[in-house]
Design an enzyme around this catalytic site. Structure first.
Site, mmCIF file in Angstrom:
data_model
loop_
_atom_site.group_PDB
_atom_site.id
_atom_site.type_symbol
_atom_site.label_atom_id
_atom_site.label_comp_id
_atom_site.label_asym_id
_atom_site.label_seq_id
_atom_site.Cartn_x
_atom_site.Cartn_y
_atom_site.Cartn_z
ATOM 1 N N ARG A 167 0.565 -8.869 10.690
ATOM 2 C CA ARG A 167 1.897 -8.908 11.302
ATOM 3 C C ARG A 167 1.842 -9.243 12.781
ATOM 4 O O ARG A 167 2.762 -9.811 13.333
ATOM 5 C CB ARG A 167 2.569 -7.527 11.162
ATOM 6 C CG ARG A 167 3.019 -7.188 9.776
ATOM 7 C CD ARG A 167 3.374 -5.729 9.685
ATOM 8 N NE ARG A 167 2.225 -4.903 10.054
ATOM 9 C CZ ARG A 167 2.121 -3.612 9.843
ATOM 10 N NH1 ARG A 167 3.111 -2.966 9.295
ATOM 11 N NH2 ARG A 167 1.047 -2.940 10.195
ATOM 12 N N SER B 118 5.149 0.922 6.487
ATOM 13 C CA SER B 118 5.477 2.104 5.677
ATOM 14 C C SER B 118 5.860 3.273 6.574
ATOM 15 O O SER B 118 6.804 4.018 6.271
ATOM 16 C CB SER B 118 4.278 2.508 4.810
ATOM 17 O OG SER B 118 3.903 1.465 3.964
ATOM 18 N N HIS C 287 4.449 -5.810 1.920
ATOM 19 C CA HIS C 287 3.303 -5.709 1.009
ATOM 20 C C HIS C 287 3.518 -6.618 -0.208
ATOM 21 O O HIS C 287 2.606 -7.343 -0.625
ATOM 22 C CB HIS C 287 3.143 -4.272 0.483
ATOM 23 C CG HIS C 287 2.698 -3.265 1.482
ATOM 24 N ND1 HIS C 287 3.347 -2.060 1.667
ATOM 25 C CD2 HIS C 287 1.646 -3.248 2.342
ATOM 26 C CE1 HIS C 287 2.713 -1.353 2.589
ATOM 27 N NE2 HIS C 287 1.681 -2.053 3.025
ATOM 28 N N LYS D 80 -5.217 12.347 5.057
ATOM 29 C CA LYS D 80 -3.822 11.990 5.314
ATOM 30 C C LYS D 80 -2.949 12.484 4.181
ATOM 31 O O LYS D 80 -3.151 12.080 3.033
ATOM 32 C CB LYS D 80 -3.723 10.452 5.341
ATOM 33 C CG LYS D 80 -3.459 9.842 6.701
ATOM 34 C CD LYS D 80 -3.032 8.421 6.443
ATOM 35 C CE LYS D 80 -3.113 7.494 7.589
ATOM 36 N NZ LYS D 80 -2.879 6.104 7.190
#
Ligand code: PNS
Length: 159
Positions: A90, A127, A17, A41
């Protein structure tokens, strides 16, 4: 003034990040790192903790500020006169998901999305994986900024 937002959950912020935030800060006059709140979440870190960590690691970037938002990203962009969303890619699976969101956000508001190829050094970092590895006692020191590592270790120890 061209403003961009780097949105995410940032639970917690990783070196991947930070790489995207630093590169965005070179491209835009102002960059807002926005922690998007997803009430469905439950994160490991509170929103305040995430904001504190991002504020600390972006202290060397004068044109970067940090904020949080509950709602649609395009509404945040409209309210804050932000013309671009900057994100990292990614993998091909990231691309599928990010392309769909980019197209949707453009359809909803006209805001453009800049998808930047991630530094391959961090291509495998997420993460979720960082949290999982830390929970089982694995070493994540090289995957997150120092302040995040310390807080992560404290969280895991307290669990
Ligand atoms: O770090 P993440 O969880 O991959 O980030 C995803 C995030 C928060 C950027 C994305 O879910 C988002 O933009 N959420 C805000 C709500 C929204 O605008 N949803 C519509 C997306 S087209």
């Amino acid at each position: 003034m061209v403003r961009a937002v780097c949105p995410g959950s940032y639970d917690p912020v990783t070196n991947g990040h930070l790489d995207i935030i630093e590169r965005s800060a070179k491209l835009f006059d102002e960059v807002v790192v926005a922690v998007l709140i997803n009430k469905n979440k439950k994160g490991l870190f509170s929103i305040d903790e995430r904001l504190e960590m991002i504020t600390e690691i972006t202290g060397h970037l004068p044109n970067v500020r940090v904020d949080s938002w509950h709602g649609l990203l395009v509404d945040y962009c409209r309210q804050h006169d932000i013309g671009a969303i900057a994100k990292g890619l990614r993998s091909v699976s990231d691309f599928d998901y990010e392309l769909q969101m980019a197209q949707m956000n453009r359809e909803l508001s006209g805001v453009e999305t800049l998808l930047m190829s991630n530094n391959p050094r961090f291509g495998f970092v997420s993460s979720s994986l960082v949290k999982e590895i830390a929970t089982y006692g694995g070493d994540v020191k090289n995957l997150v900024p120092g302040v995040v590592f310390e807080r992560l270790m404290a969280k895991v120890a307290a669990q």
